[in-house]
Design an enzyme around this catalytic site. Sequence first.
Site, PDB file in Angstrom:
ATOM      1  N   ASP A   1      41.277  44.501  51.410  1.00  0.00           N
ATOM      2  CA  ASP A   1      41.366  44.643  50.036  1.00  0.00           C
ATOM      3  C   ASP A   1      40.786  45.716  49.463  1.00  0.00           C
ATOM      4  OD1 ASP A   1      41.977  43.862  47.631  1.00  0.00           O
ATOM      5  OD2 ASP A   1      40.972  41.793  47.622  1.00  0.00           O
ATOM      6  N   VAL A   2      41.343  46.792  49.396  1.00  0.00           N
ATOM      7  CA  VAL A   2      40.912  48.233  48.950  1.00  0.00           C
ATOM      8  C   VAL A   2      41.178  48.830  47.607  1.00  0.00           C
ATOM      9  CG1 VAL A   2      40.571  48.808  51.283  1.00  0.00           C
ATOM     10  CG2 VAL A   2      42.344  49.682  50.163  1.00  0.00           C
ATOM     11  N   LYS A   3      42.541  48.217  47.230  1.00  0.00           N
ATOM     12  CA  LYS A   3      43.239  48.429  45.991  1.00  0.00           C
ATOM     13  C   LYS A   3      43.272  49.908  45.485  1.00  0.00           C
ATOM     14  CE  LYS A   3      42.162  43.932  43.668  1.00  0.00           C
ATOM     15  NZ  LYS A   3      41.465  43.223  45.037  1.00  0.00           N
ATOM     16  N   ARG A   4      43.605  50.685  46.656  1.00  0.00           N
ATOM     17  CA  ARG A   4      43.859  52.165  46.563  1.00  0.00           C
ATOM     18  C   ARG A   4      45.131  52.523  45.546  1.00  0.00           C
ATOM     19  NH1 ARG A   4      38.845  51.349  47.687  1.00  0.00           N
ATOM     20  NH2 ARG A   4      38.147  52.876  49.379  1.00  0.00           N
TER      21      ARG A   4
ATOM     22  N   THR B   1      45.463  46.455  50.339  1.00  0.00           N
ATOM     23  CA  THR B   1      46.089  46.331  48.981  1.00  0.00           C
ATOM     24  C   THR B   1      46.332  47.587  48.237  1.00  0.00           C
ATOM     25  OG1 THR B   1      44.098  45.829  48.191  1.00  0.00           O
ATOM     26  CG2 THR B   1      45.422  43.889  48.836  1.00  0.00           C
TER      27      THR B   1
END
Length: 305
Positions: A103-106, A140
């Site tokens: 879950d890194v939302k890059r 993500t």
Amino acid sequence: MISKLIQRIQEKNAPIVVGLDPMLSYLPAFLLEKAIDDYGETLEAAGEAIWQYNKAIVGAVHDLIPAVKPQIAMYEQFGVPGLIAFEKTVNYCKEKDLIVIGDVKRGDIGSTSAAYANGHIGSVTVGNTELRGFHEDIVTVNPYLGSDGVKPFVDVCREQGRGIFVLVKTSNPSSGEFQDREIDGRPLYELVAEKVDEWGKDAMDGAYSEVGAVVGATYPEMGAVLRKKMPHAYILVPGYGAQGGTADQLRPYFNEDGLGAIVNSSRGIICAYKDQKYSDFGEDRFAEASRQAVIDMKEDINRIF
């Protein structure tokens, strides 16, 4: 990768993912105290404590679940020692044959987004050797810089058999400030969903695409609409449990065959020993409390099919 995730979901009859989002306040006191005894009041102590916490929980639940989802911010706050704990956690989960959703939302402009993609689900070349930085299977991705920020991830998915979940409609209360705004009479999240469907056609893995979507459990009416707009996208559903989402709200996210979505629970699992329902386990048996919480979550979600 998505076909592998589906296989694991079916094998374990568990369309769920456990979020490994540790905070020091979540840990049993004895874990942090031991780490401080060994390393002093340092970032190294924090990293060691959360690693031991994760290891115990994963060891207790891995046979019940197909995947885990570590949230990298919870590790980055402790600097390099935190990232070492993140990598240890990812590697341990892979040893336990779990699929790891980072879950890194890059999401950034082209070359920067490509670097994020290479670092987390791709590879880099040093001299003549191809190497991987981190070792997640899926990550993500934030789409709000447009296709420039997403396409590098799609390229890696296609070339290396990895996956992404693109933020479409998130579960946080203020998500509507932007995501619900209407453009030409339609909410922005619907337009993002249509782009997810478009991007996904370039990276199919059987009936589903390597390009999935994040849609919060707290918006089941929107979930039903988005399920239809993204017929080939697997949906990662946060918001169950501690954030207020219930099993009864989840049915619209799934297809008739019971596939199409995987539901996340973080605090509800990793902090189960703090819940009155599981208080008999106590701090010493925190991992056993997490195991029971997973069993209860599986039973709760599977009853809707």
